[in-house]
Design a protein around this motif. Sequence first.
Motif, PDB file in Angstrom:
ATOM      1  N   LEU A 642       0.847  -1.187   0.000  1.00  0.00           N
ATOM      2  CA  LEU A 642       0.000   0.000   0.000  1.00  0.00           C
ATOM      3  C   LEU A 642       0.884   1.239   0.000  1.00  0.00           C
ATOM      4  O   LEU A 642       1.805   1.358   0.816  1.00  0.00           O
ATOM      5  N   ARG A 643       0.594   2.181  -0.910  1.00  0.00           N
ATOM      6  CA  ARG A 643       1.386   3.399  -1.019  1.00  0.00           C
ATOM      7  C   ARG A 643       0.447   4.594  -1.116  1.00  0.00           C
ATOM      8  O   ARG A 643      -0.702   4.450  -1.542  1.00  0.00           O
ATOM      9  N   ALA A 644       0.959   5.749  -0.732  1.00  0.00           N
ATOM     10  CA  ALA A 644       0.244   7.014  -0.907  1.00  0.00           C
ATOM     11  C   ALA A 644       0.871   7.760  -2.082  1.00  0.00           C
ATOM     12  O   ALA A 644       2.098   7.838  -2.206  1.00  0.00           O
ATOM     13  N   LYS A 645      -0.004   8.277  -2.943  1.00  0.00           N
ATOM     14  CA  LYS A 645       0.496   8.985  -4.124  1.00  0.00           C
ATOM     15  C   LYS A 645       1.154  10.312  -3.747  1.00  0.00           C
ATOM     16  O   LYS A 645       2.038  10.794  -4.455  1.00  0.00           O
ATOM     17  N   VAL A 646       0.705  10.910  -2.651  1.00  0.00           N
ATOM     18  CA  VAL A 646       1.201  12.222  -2.245  1.00  0.00           C
ATOM     19  C   VAL A 646       1.655  12.152  -0.793  1.00  0.00           C
ATOM     20  O   VAL A 646       1.334  11.213  -0.066  1.00  0.00           O
ATOM     21  N   SER A 647       2.391  13.174  -0.383  1.00  0.00           N
ATOM     22  CA  SER A 647       2.796  13.275   1.021  1.00  0.00           C
ATOM     23  C   SER A 647       1.569  13.624   1.864  1.00  0.00           C
ATOM     24  O   SER A 647       0.733  14.426   1.470  1.00  0.00           O
ATOM     25  N   LEU A 648       1.457  13.012   3.038  1.00  0.00           N
ATOM     26  CA  LEU A 648       0.293  13.174   3.895  1.00  0.00           C
ATOM     27  C   LEU A 648       0.596  14.155   5.014  1.00  0.00           C
ATOM     28  O   LEU A 648       1.684  14.118   5.619  1.00  0.00           O
ATOM     29  N   ASP A 649      -0.369  15.007   5.299  1.00  0.00           N
ATOM     30  CA  ASP A 649      -0.216  16.024   6.345  1.00  0.00           C
ATOM     31  C   ASP A 649      -1.218  15.736   7.446  1.00  0.00           C
ATOM     32  O   ASP A 649      -2.430  15.752   7.219  1.00  0.00           O
ATOM     33  N   ARG A 650      -0.697  15.434   8.636  1.00  0.00           N
ATOM     34  CA  ARG A 650      -1.589  15.090   9.740  1.00  0.00           C
ATOM     35  C   ARG A 650      -2.483  16.250  10.101  1.00  0.00           C
ATOM     36  O   ARG A 650      -3.625  16.055  10.550  1.00  0.00           O
ATOM     37  N   GLU A 651      -1.990  17.474   9.944  1.00  0.00           N
ATOM     38  CA  GLU A 651      -2.795  18.623  10.340  1.00  0.00           C
ATOM     39  C   GLU A 651      -4.005  18.803   9.415  1.00  0.00           C
ATOM     40  O   GLU A 651      -4.998  19.399   9.808  1.00  0.00           O
ATOM     41  N   GLN A 652      -3.922  18.285   8.184  1.00  0.00           N
ATOM     42  CA  GLN A 652      -5.089  18.345   7.296  1.00  0.00           C
ATOM     43  C   GLN A 652      -6.038  17.181   7.566  1.00  0.00           C
ATOM     44  O   GLN A 652      -7.247  17.344   7.561  1.00  0.00           O
ATOM     45  N   GLN A 653      -5.489  16.009   7.781  1.00  0.00           N
ATOM     46  CA  GLN A 653      -6.320  14.840   8.108  1.00  0.00           C
ATOM     47  C   GLN A 653      -5.461  13.883   8.891  1.00  0.00           C
ATOM     48  O   GLN A 653      -4.375  13.488   8.450  1.00  0.00           O
ATOM     49  N   SER A 654      -5.959  13.495  10.051  1.00  0.00           N
ATOM     50  CA  SER A 654      -5.128  12.702  10.957  1.00  0.00           C
ATOM     51  C   SER A 654      -5.219  11.209  10.705  1.00  0.00           C
ATOM     52  O   SER A 654      -4.349  10.467  11.154  1.00  0.00           O
ATOM     53  N   SER A 655      -6.266  10.745  10.020  1.00  0.00           N
ATOM     54  CA  SER A 655      -6.409   9.303   9.784  1.00  0.00           C
ATOM     55  C   SER A 655      -7.202   9.089   8.504  1.00  0.00           C
ATOM     56  O   SER A 655      -7.948   9.960   8.062  1.00  0.00           O
ATOM     57  N   TYR A 656      -7.013   7.908   7.940  1.00  0.00           N
ATOM     58  CA  TYR A 656      -7.723   7.499   6.738  1.00  0.00           C
ATOM     59  C   TYR A 656      -8.258   6.093   6.947  1.00  0.00           C
ATOM     60  O   TYR A 656      -7.566   5.231   7.525  1.00  0.00           O
ATOM     61  N   VAL A 657      -9.466   5.855   6.492  1.00  0.00           N
ATOM     62  CA  VAL A 657     -10.072   4.520   6.531  1.00  0.00           C
ATOM     63  C   VAL A 657     -10.309   4.092   5.079  1.00  0.00           C
ATOM     64  O   VAL A 657     -11.065   4.742   4.352  1.00  0.00           O
ATOM     65  N   LEU A 658      -9.649   3.027   4.688  1.00  0.00           N
ATOM     66  CA  LEU A 658      -9.751   2.517   3.318  1.00  0.00           C
ATOM     67  C   LEU A 658     -10.399   1.142   3.337  1.00  0.00           C
ATOM     68  O   LEU A 658     -10.319   0.403   4.333  1.00  0.00           O
ATOM     69  N   TRP A 659     -11.044   0.810   2.223  1.00  0.00           N
ATOM     70  CA  TRP A 659     -11.576  -0.547   2.024  1.00  0.00           C
ATOM     71  C   TRP A 659     -10.848  -1.136   0.832  1.00  0.00           C
ATOM     72  O   TRP A 659     -10.879  -0.591  -0.265  1.00  0.00           O
ATOM     73  N   ILE A 660     -10.185  -2.234   1.077  1.00  0.00           N
ATOM     74  CA  ILE A 660      -9.418  -2.930   0.035  1.00  0.00           C
ATOM     75  C   ILE A 660     -10.215  -4.160  -0.394  1.00  0.00           C
ATOM     76  O   ILE A 660     -10.659  -4.954   0.445  1.00  0.00           O
ATOM     77  N   GLU A 661     -10.395  -4.314  -1.708  1.00  0.00           N
ATOM     78  CA  GLU A 661     -11.095  -5.476  -2.253  1.00  0.00           C
ATOM     79  C   GLU A 661     -10.090  -6.424  -2.901  1.00  0.00           C
ATOM     80  O   GLU A 661      -9.209  -5.992  -3.639  1.00  0.00           O
ATOM     81  N   ALA A 662     -10.246  -7.709  -2.572  1.00  0.00           N
ATOM     82  CA  ALA A 662      -9.427  -8.756  -3.190  1.00  0.00           C
ATOM     83  C   ALA A 662     -10.339  -9.584  -4.084  1.00  0.00           C
ATOM     84  O   ALA A 662     -11.339 -10.131  -3.618  1.00  0.00           O
ATOM     85  N   VAL A 663     -10.003  -9.682  -5.354  1.00  0.00           N
ATOM     86  CA  VAL A 663     -10.794 -10.424  -6.339  1.00  0.00           C
ATOM     87  C   VAL A 663      -9.905 -11.497  -6.941  1.00  0.00           C
ATOM     88  O   VAL A 663      -8.774 -11.218  -7.361  1.00  0.00           O
ATOM     89  N   ASP A 664     -10.421 -12.758  -6.945  1.00  0.00           N
ATOM     90  CA  ASP A 664      -9.618 -13.832  -7.530  1.00  0.00           C
ATOM     91  C   ASP A 664      -9.862 -13.913  -9.032  1.00  0.00           C
ATOM     92  O   ASP A 664     -10.666 -13.171  -9.596  1.00  0.00           O
ATOM     93  N   GLY A 665      -9.149 -14.816  -9.671  1.00  0.00           N
ATOM     94  CA  GLY A 665      -9.214 -14.934 -11.128  1.00  0.00           C
ATOM     95  C   GLY A 665     -10.177 -15.985 -11.611  1.00  0.00           C
ATOM     96  O   GLY A 665     -10.114 -16.386 -12.773  1.00  0.00           O
ATOM     97  N   GLY A 666     -11.083 -16.470 -10.760  1.00  0.00           N
ATOM     98  CA  GLY A 666     -12.033 -17.493 -11.182  1.00  0.00           C
ATOM     99  C   GLY A 666     -13.137 -16.921 -12.044  1.00  0.00           C
ATOM    100  O   GLY A 666     -13.259 -15.712 -12.249  1.00  0.00           O
ATOM    101  N   ASP A 667     -13.955 -17.840 -12.570  1.00  0.00           N
ATOM    102  CA  ASP A 667     -15.093 -17.449 -13.398  1.00  0.00           C
ATOM    103  C   ASP A 667     -16.300 -18.256 -12.934  1.00  0.00           C
ATOM    104  O   ASP A 667     -16.374 -19.460 -13.175  1.00  0.00           O
ATOM    105  N   PRO A 668     -17.262 -17.653 -12.223  1.00  0.00           N
ATOM    106  CA  PRO A 668     -17.266 -16.239 -11.843  1.00  0.00           C
ATOM    107  C   PRO A 668     -16.282 -15.956 -10.709  1.00  0.00           C
ATOM    108  O   PRO A 668     -15.959 -16.841  -9.927  1.00  0.00           O
TER     109      PRO A 668
END
Length: 899
Positions: A642-668
């Motif tokens: 996991l990487r951040a595209k930009v530098s993060l500033d705590r004074e602008q936002q102190s935390s982030y909550v992300l949802w990561i989806e894992a999808v396999d290669g099956g069909d369906p």
Amino acid sequence: HLLLFLLFVGPFNCFASYSRATELFYSLNEGLPAGVLIGSLARDLRLPTAGGQHLAAPQPPLSFTLASRGLGGQYVQLDNHSGELHTSAVEIDREALCVESSGATIFGGAAAVSSSSSPSSESCLLLLDVLVLPQEYFRLVKVKIAIRDVNDNAPRFPVPHIHLSVPENAPVNTRLAIEHPALDPDVGTNGVQTYRLRDNYGAFTLDVEENESGERTPYLIVMGALDRETREEYVTVIVAEDGGTPPLVGSATLTIGISDINDNCPQFSNSQLNVTLYGNSSLGTHVITVHAVDIDLGSNAQITYSYSQKVSQPSRDLFHLDESTGTITLSSKVDGDTPRLHRLIILGNGPGCIPAVITVLVTIIKVMMRPPEVVPRFIANEAEGVVYLKELEPINTPIAFFTIKDPDEKYKVNCYLDGDGPFGLSPYKPYNNEYLLETTKPLDYETQQLYEISVVAWNSEGFHVNKIIKVQVLDDNDNSPVFSQPLIELSIEENNVPNAFLTKLHATDADSGERGQVSYFLGPDAPSYFSLDKTTGVLTVSTQLDREEKEKYRYTVKAVDSGFPPRESIATVSITVLDKNDNSPRFINKDFSFFVPENFPGFGEIGVISVTDADAGQNGWVALSVLNGSDIFVIDTGKGVLRAKVSLDREQQSSYVLWIEAVDGGDPALSSTAKITILLLDINDNPPLVLFPQSNMSYLLVLPSTLPGSPITEVYAVDKDTGMNAVIAYSIIGRRGPRPESFRIDPKTGNITLEESLMQNDYGLYRLLVKVSDHGYPEPLHSTVMVNLFVNDTVSNESYIESLLRKEPDISIEEKQPQISIEPTHKKMESASCMPTLVALSIISLGSIALVTGMGIYICLRKGKKHHRADENLEVQIPLNGRINLHMLEKKPVEISNI
């Protein structure tokens, strides 16, 4: 409404209603489309209408209503105002509505009525009851609609193939009913009218008879002579045709079988046969076989053979005649008294026939010299000239002794073995003319089961005698079952249905009978949920297999024959469970938390999201993606970084909550999600921000009468950082004024208080340079602000004060190291500073202890007070060199006066 109307008029109008009942008759063809006019009730009842002749007084409008919406009502549409009756969208099918019978069949609002024995178009009626209102014209109209038949059905035979049997002796004009006539739902001339044959072979024709109920039955008529021996079957097509325009036809295959009668007798191809027989022929010698032919079938063609009564008894005794086969064999020995010519008259007898006759002339040739004799004496089991040997018998197993001799004892006799096989014939010494027959090689039933050999004896005159011996090899259980494959490799998808078929095992056993019957069994290493049918060899699995639990199965199977003792062979079954996409990607944790320092460089590694998928191959390949916040964060789909595209500033936002989806290669494809919490750790990247005073140019009037310890003003600052990075300490690092040490600042709160009483000489402008510093790591940050205090009774000349403020102050920076004081530390420092003084004073003035002690205590108290004040300041003094540009230190250059 009809019920209410009848209740209203009551019984008074009952007679009138009956008297005004009317019947109307209509007819129409079946199958008409919607909207076809059937009839106009108003016109046919001659009721007045709006378009009719002028009436003396206006009349209420007529109303036509169906009394009931029965089955018949769905086929018609009645106009309630005009009384016109039309066909509805439901097509009328006469054959579906009216079933012809001897009486009437009611089917709702329609009736099938047969007024005569023959069907007609009027026999199907649609019955309707129509009410005419208002009361002035009230009547109940009985409408009968006759459904006329149209030719919309072709004749159809109930069976596609019709079989009919005709005896071959059937005379001309014989009539045979065909039991399956064609059916046509249409009636009258639209029904079946005629039948014909597509090919009559010049021997048949058809006729049609009609019974009292009008049913037509076809009859097959024989037009010529039939002979089963010439032709036993005729196949043609029978065609049924109705009387419609155009006519419709139906057909079926008609097979005419010619049954046999006993019209032929046995016949011999020859009337006489001549046979020569040597007088030295042995008993049972085949003489001849006679054969008669009867071209009839079955019991009519059975033939038996017998001697005519003209055959003498000696000939009967000498020659045996088989009555079933007609074979003649020698049954008695020929001697010198036997006649040399025999006339055998043989009869071929058939049922109900005159016997056929053939004459066999047998001439016996007298032989002066008798042939050698071969006399067998069997050692092995023998029955009717067949010797039985087991295939496992050892080499040189004796079969039989043969004695070879000359009946006349005049000639030398030799013998040899004729025929192929692992057998040998050798003289048996020390006896003369004795020979032993034995095996020379092992016998193998699977290679050859029957051998036929001959022991041939001949004398010096050239006479030969053959003794034929048959050797039957008996099977032993000497072969084990053999699997078609020693390694049976199978595959099956996981999550199979219970009792799923895997394969059918096949093993062969070259032995015969029960010894070659193979049964199948699972080896001891086979799991219990595999089943193998003992008889068929069908291998099944009784439960669902899970590849993630076990991917490979390997066990043995046995094929066992039924011999004694039984023999067996083993094969290996290898089963590969194929993967199905039945497992979703699984995160190691449902919630991931990462602590990242703020100002973390862009595309730096924040953390690794670990995910697994129990499936294999493409089904187990997992791709990761960010469901929210994809504009800031990105994840390496392969490594899970996991990487951040930009530098993060705590004074602008102190935390982030992300949802990561894992999808396999099956069909369906299957998927799962995980919650990622990113907490930004504060770093000391913000210096304290002074909110008050807002400008270095502001000042405050301090009255000389202000009491010591009174609060004068405060310095208020905030820090956007958190933790120790936001803990602020206040200190005065520069002073200027008549007596600048008169003011102190609280290091924690920033409150400035008056330390000592102000005197007459203390009037004037005081300038305090206050340093506001945080406790950040690794290096604290700070800001400075100028606090201006004007000590005077009043402010009489503001412009003068402002001119003083605009001048750059000449303030020397106090270089002091930060001192953080805690209460216990204060006492230690006070004691440590007083003790040396007391010791020194006691040494110098031993004589005046009381005076010196008093002075020492006074000095200690003064110094202790100063130290105490210094300790309480908790000032963090950062060494600063040079002069300070106060204008550069202003945070908000807002002038405030007279605060």
